[in-house]
Design an enzyme around this catalytic site. Structure first.
Site: not given
Ligand code: CAA
Length: 392
Positions: A128, A131, A273, A369-371
């Site tokens: 989860a 939001e 077909r 899981e991320g657009t």
């Molecule tokens: N591994 C480890 N650390 C990571 C990382 C990774 N892959 N990606 C980012 N981080 C760390 C960064 O290094 C940073 O740390 P520091 O400040 O120490 O350097 C911190 O996390 C923040 O990272 P960003 O500054 O890059 O963060 P951001 O706010 O710019 O956002 C983003 C990054 C890639 C846009 C992220 O928010 C994202 O992936 N968004 C999409 C969310 C998503 O995929 N949601 C899906 C929900 S689940 C779902 O859909 C499941 C389902 O229904 C089946």
């Protein structure tokens, strides 16, 4: 030159598992796919079938109840199931998504407490993060609060779009523990079903993956022991991102399976077909479409298997490869299923044929899981870095 092959022993194990999965899909899953879509009910019979055949714990260590198999085998299993039924494939992918935060962020005690029940399929798991105001901007807009109170945290807020949230025995919830710290102020908590203050809200009505429930989760003064926090306070966002690095290939596999299923169906249809005195498959314009679809599917498959190989090796560029696999497989699923509907003509638009369901199911792989836009952002950042305003 890297390859997507494993060791001979891994290849043998994988071949046996895939043969078993193909049989299960043909006998039990494919005949249920249309009904699962039509009723929109979670297929507990399929969940139990997968549990009985040990399909949930494939890439997890045996000490936590897993099979100790490769990640590559796991994605191929999701792909095989998705060829026939995307909702059923998602049961495996989301169980893995729900297991990963504990695997990545959990202590030995936490892993032994939860993973065996999830790996066996006795318990259903969920993840989860999302939001109402926090989808793509997962960290910046998160509002669900977790406030420390003695040996507990008190959770208040709401999550939406949580796959299997209503049937999950255990959910990893990401919450803000320090609003001043941005992504570094987010922590991860395992919340078990039945915890007072934790309830299920609205059930979404969706275009596709209709057999997979998607719900709102509500936390009102919900007390969770600090012993359920994964990793140190403030590590939650990094855990969430590391999870997505390993779960996005599962969605890519679902997408690839949908595309492959649609292509196989359309190819067989065109062979049967007759129009203008010969099978449609012999019309050059349609052959060109089939050739493009096949090339797209196989290129996407190579990208996915390479991403899976990198997961198995623990490569340091897995974030980029997971995003590329999810991006390409999702886009190929959408284009190939759309073309499959076109190739079947009016029949393609009918619910009596599976390709319109496949087209509806494909769409979500470009969103969850991320657009696809977020995948591109992740890929580009790995090339040029994240821009931050200069500090004066
Ligand atoms: N591994 C480890 N650390 C990571 C990382 C990774 N892959 N990606 C980012 N981080 C760390 C960064 O290094 C940073 O740390 P520091 O400040 O120490 O350097 C911190 O996390 C923040 O990272 P960003 O500054 O890059 O963060 P951001 O706010 O710019 O956002 C983003 C990054 C890639 C846009 C992220 O928010 C994202 O992936 N968004 C999409 C969310 C998503 O995929 N949601 C899906 C929900 S689940 C779902 O859909 C499941 C389902 O229904 C089946």
């Amino acid at each position: 030159m890297t390859t997507v092959a494993g060791t001979p022993a891994q290849d043998d194990d994988e071949a046996l598992i895939l043969e078993m999965v193909r049989d299960l899909v043909a006998e039990k899953v494919a005949p249920r796919a249309a009904e699962i879509d039509a009723t929109g009910e979670f297929p507990w019979d399929i969940q139990k079938l997968f549990a009985q055949n040990d399909l949930f714990g494939i890439p997890f260590p045996a000490e936590y109840g897993g099979l100790g198999g490769t990640f590559r085998t796991y994605v191929k299993v999701v792909e095989e199931v998705a060829k026939a039924c995307a909702s059923s494939a998602l049961i495996i992918a989301v169980q893995e998504l729900g297991m990963l935060p504990i695997m990545i962020g959990g202590t030995e005690e936490q892993k032994h407490r939860w993973l065996p029940k999830i790996a066996s399929g006795e318990w259903v798991a969920a993840y989860a993060l999302t939001e109402t105001g926090s989808g793509s901007d997962a960290a910046g807009s998160m509002r669900l609060r977790a406030t420390k109170d003695g040996d507990d945290y008190v959770l208040d807020g709401t999550k939406i779009w949580i796959t299997q949230g209503n049937i999950a025995n255990v959910v990893t919830v990401f919450a803000v523990t320090d609003p001043e710290k941005g992504p570094g102020g987010i922590s991860a908590f395992v919340v078990e079903q039945g915890t007072p203050g934790f309830s299920v809200g609205k059930l979404e009505k969706k275009m596709g993956i209709r057999g997979s429930p998607t719900v709102e989760l509500v936390f009102e003064n919900c007390r969770v022991p600090a012993a359920n926090r994964l990793g140190p306070e403030g590590d939650g966002f990094k855990i969430a991102m590391k999870v997505l690095d390993k779960s996005r290939p599962g969605i890519a596999a679902q997408a690839l399976g949908i595309a492959t299923g649609a292509l196989e169906y359309a190819t067989n249809y065109l062979k049967e077909r007759i129009a203008f005195g010969k099978p449609l498959a012999q019309q050059q314009g349609l052959q060109f479409m089939l050739a493009d679809m096949k090339t797209d599917v196989e290129a996407a498959r190579l990208l996915l298997y390479e991403a899976a190989r990198k997961c198995d090796e623990g490569a340091d560029d897995i974030t980029t490869w997971a995003a590329m696999a999810k991006l390409r497989c999702g886009d190929v699923a959408m284009s190939v299923t759309t073309d499959a509907v076109q190739l079947l003509g009016g029949f393609g638009y009918s619910t009596e044929y599976p390709v319109e369901r496949m087209m509806r199911d494909a769409k979500i792989t470009q969103i969850y899981e991320g657009t696809q836009q977020i995948q591109r952002l992740v890929i580009a950042r790995s090339m040029v870095g994240k821009w931050r305003p200069p500090s004066n």
